[in-house]
Design a protein around this motif. Sequence first.
Motif, mmCIF file in Angstrom:
data_model
loop_
_atom_site.group_PDB
_atom_site.id
_atom_site.type_symbol
_atom_site.label_atom_id
_atom_site.label_comp_id
_atom_site.label_asym_id
_atom_site.label_seq_id
_atom_site.Cartn_x
_atom_site.Cartn_y
_atom_site.Cartn_z
ATOM 1 N N SER A 133 -46.846 4.231 -35.467
ATOM 2 C CA SER A 133 -46.951 2.974 -34.727
ATOM 3 C C SER A 133 -46.201 3.050 -33.404
ATOM 4 O O SER A 133 -46.686 2.588 -32.377
ATOM 5 C CB SER A 133 -46.376 1.822 -35.543
ATOM 6 N N MET A 150 -48.023 -2.194 -36.664
ATOM 7 C CA MET A 150 -47.837 -2.678 -38.026
ATOM 8 C C MET A 150 -47.547 -1.533 -38.994
ATOM 9 O O MET A 150 -48.155 -0.472 -38.917
ATOM 10 C CB MET A 150 -49.088 -3.419 -38.488
ATOM 11 N N ARG A 164 -49.806 -11.096 -40.933
ATOM 12 C CA ARG A 164 -51.087 -10.521 -40.510
ATOM 13 C C ARG A 164 -51.776 -11.348 -39.426
ATOM 14 O O ARG A 164 -52.691 -10.862 -38.773
ATOM 15 C CB ARG A 164 -52.013 -10.369 -41.706
ATOM 16 N N ARG A 216 -53.595 -5.397 -31.020
ATOM 17 C CA ARG A 216 -52.976 -4.488 -31.990
ATOM 18 C C ARG A 216 -52.304 -3.304 -31.308
ATOM 19 O O ARG A 216 -51.446 -2.642 -31.908
ATOM 20 C CB ARG A 216 -54.027 -4.005 -32.999
ATOM 21 N N LEU A 217 -52.710 -2.999 -30.085
ATOM 22 C CA LEU A 217 -52.017 -1.933 -29.351
ATOM 23 C C LEU A 217 -50.613 -2.382 -28.964
ATOM 24 O O LEU A 217 -49.699 -1.575 -28.842
ATOM 25 C CB LEU A 217 -52.807 -1.546 -28.099
ATOM 26 N N ASN A 274 -50.964 -9.975 -35.590
ATOM 27 C CA ASN A 274 -51.692 -8.922 -34.858
ATOM 28 C C ASN A 274 -53.186 -8.969 -35.154
ATOM 29 O O ASN A 274 -53.898 -7.994 -34.995
ATOM 30 C CB ASN A 274 -51.125 -7.527 -35.169
ATOM 31 N N MET A 299 -54.802 -8.967 -37.829
ATOM 32 C CA MET A 299 -55.341 -8.221 -38.967
ATOM 33 C C MET A 299 -55.883 -9.201 -40.006
ATOM 34 O O MET A 299 -56.688 -8.848 -40.855
ATOM 35 C CB MET A 299 -54.254 -7.348 -39.620
ATOM 36 N N PHE A 352 -47.218 -0.842 -43.189
ATOM 37 C CA PHE A 352 -47.726 -1.501 -44.397
ATOM 38 C C PHE A 352 -46.783 -1.305 -45.586
ATOM 39 O O PHE A 352 -45.847 -0.506 -45.554
ATOM 40 C CB PHE A 352 -49.114 -0.971 -44.735
ATOM 41 N N VAL A 392 -58.421 -5.633 -30.589
ATOM 42 C CA VAL A 392 -57.968 -4.235 -30.526
ATOM 43 C C VAL A 392 -56.815 -4.100 -29.517
ATOM 44 O O VAL A 392 -55.821 -3.419 -29.769
ATOM 45 C CB VAL A 392 -59.147 -3.306 -30.156
#
Lengths: 259, 323
Positions: free
Chosen positions: A164, A92, A51, A87-88, A54, A56, A94, A84
């Motif tokens: 994703s 991810m 985590r 994360r692009l 990215n 998170m 889960f 942000v």
Amino acid sequence: MSSRTYQLSAENVNVWFGERHVLKDVNLAFPSNQVTALIGPSGCGKSTFIRTLNRMHELIPSAGFGGKVLLDGEDIYGDGVDPVKVRLKVGMVFQKPNPFPTMTIQENVLSGLKLSGRKNPNNEELVETSLRRASIWNEVKDRLNDPALSLSGGQQQRLCIARSLAMGPDVLLMDEPCSALDPGSTRRVEETILELAPQMTIVIVTHNMQQAQRVADQTAFFLSEDGNPGHVVEFGATEQVFEQPVDPRTNDYVNGHFG
Amino acid sequence: MTVNADSTQRRKLATKPFAKADRIFFGVARAAAYSSFVIIALILIFLIGRAIPAFQTQGIIDFAFGSTWDASASPQKFQLGPMLWGSVLISLIGVVIAIPLSISIAYFIEFMAPKVLAKAVTTIVDLLAAIPSIVLGLWGAFVFSPIAAGWAKMLNQSFGWIPIFDNPEQNFLRSPFIAGIVVAVMIVPIIASITREIFSKMDRDIINAALALGGNRESTLRKVILPTASGGIVGGILLGLGRALGETVAVLYVLNISFDINWGQVLQARGGSVASMIISKFGEANPSEISALMAAGLVLFMFTLVINSIASYIVAKAQPWRK
């Protein structure tokens, strides 16, 4: 193999939750277009570590971070870096399949565009390529407007992978993506991972030794002993980690002696 | 051994309590549960009994939708229309103001505030629900009305060309606008606490997925959290609406009750509210007018009952993805 490029690497990553030091000095480099597996017993910090890749991690209140994570040579924790945007580039998937319950299959694939405000010239094409890359197209092409929750668990997970992929990330992080799936669905997801591997950098957390051996080029073994923060005990080619581990603790773990 | 023919038959399983303490507890719980039916039925019977004379002389349709209330005319005319519409108008204003406020409060408590602050805000919002409506009414009349009249004047000056903000008399006190805001203060705690409850039960993984896909807080709220929580939020809004429709004293203090129907000029100093009208007329009413006021109560009761039934239905059924 000597001309490997590392798109993503972690340098001296340390993590705290409140006062508790949970990860210490993790140094890992993830070669481009290869799969790296993170293994280790529960509570060793591997899910926490993934985590941080990215950003998170920082969504958990009281989370602390030290060190660097370099993506294309740039520290994603640097000043003025928008999480942000990170994360692009770093997608991810889960542990539990988590498609958006109010959306259809197609809307789920396009949800990243809506959420990030990005525009795409040809949505129909993007839906098809993303679903094809996640190898679920043939199963859903006739019912793209059905609710995402009408799919089975394994299909939902591959839909989440497609979701994703639609954002065109360079890196895909997978946090125990098969732990909630049955063996058949697990196999399909693993096949998807192997098909994606030549095109992107994949980091996967797994509890399943066989899975690590089936999909990963490299494996890192995390361990947290006696309340000490988690750290990387061994990191190398998957074959070597499993067949000829250097550290006796790795040997014990991969042979099922604990964990 | 002979086979008992009854052994293949399905037997009734005993679910009755054996212990004495259990029997007492079951009895009390059952009585409490049934009493709500009995009380509702008794209220209905009482209201219907007292309302029948009014319905007979006025006619049900004319009573509910006509627009004259005159106890001194002959024959007397009791028609509820302006009040019924006034209640709806004030409640709508209240709900429109309360919705964004409540959702923001719930979002702040659940997703932004550190734990200590979240607890404090929750307590304060719940305290807001505990303020007696007479206190809010007095506050509304003496403290808030002059301030809100100023806002109303600004609205009128800037947007007076929109019919609903028109006010040729330039009297901005005692309008549905002000009553609506006071009602909003009363229903924000209801909507906020239900919304917070729904937010807190949401699957965090879905929200994390939205953030991992490059969503920011705003787009995650709008595209993922609100759609997923919408059923529960709508239920909360309808519960608030039920409270707003029945609000009596607070509205009475800040509204000029008028049977000259106000269709939507929210800044003008005339409006209606069934409950407030009943309380304002009850003291000096003669027997036939009292029957009409009972009938008004009955209409409001049915209206609120329908709203509340819709609310519980939506809360229960509108979220098919919940397992």
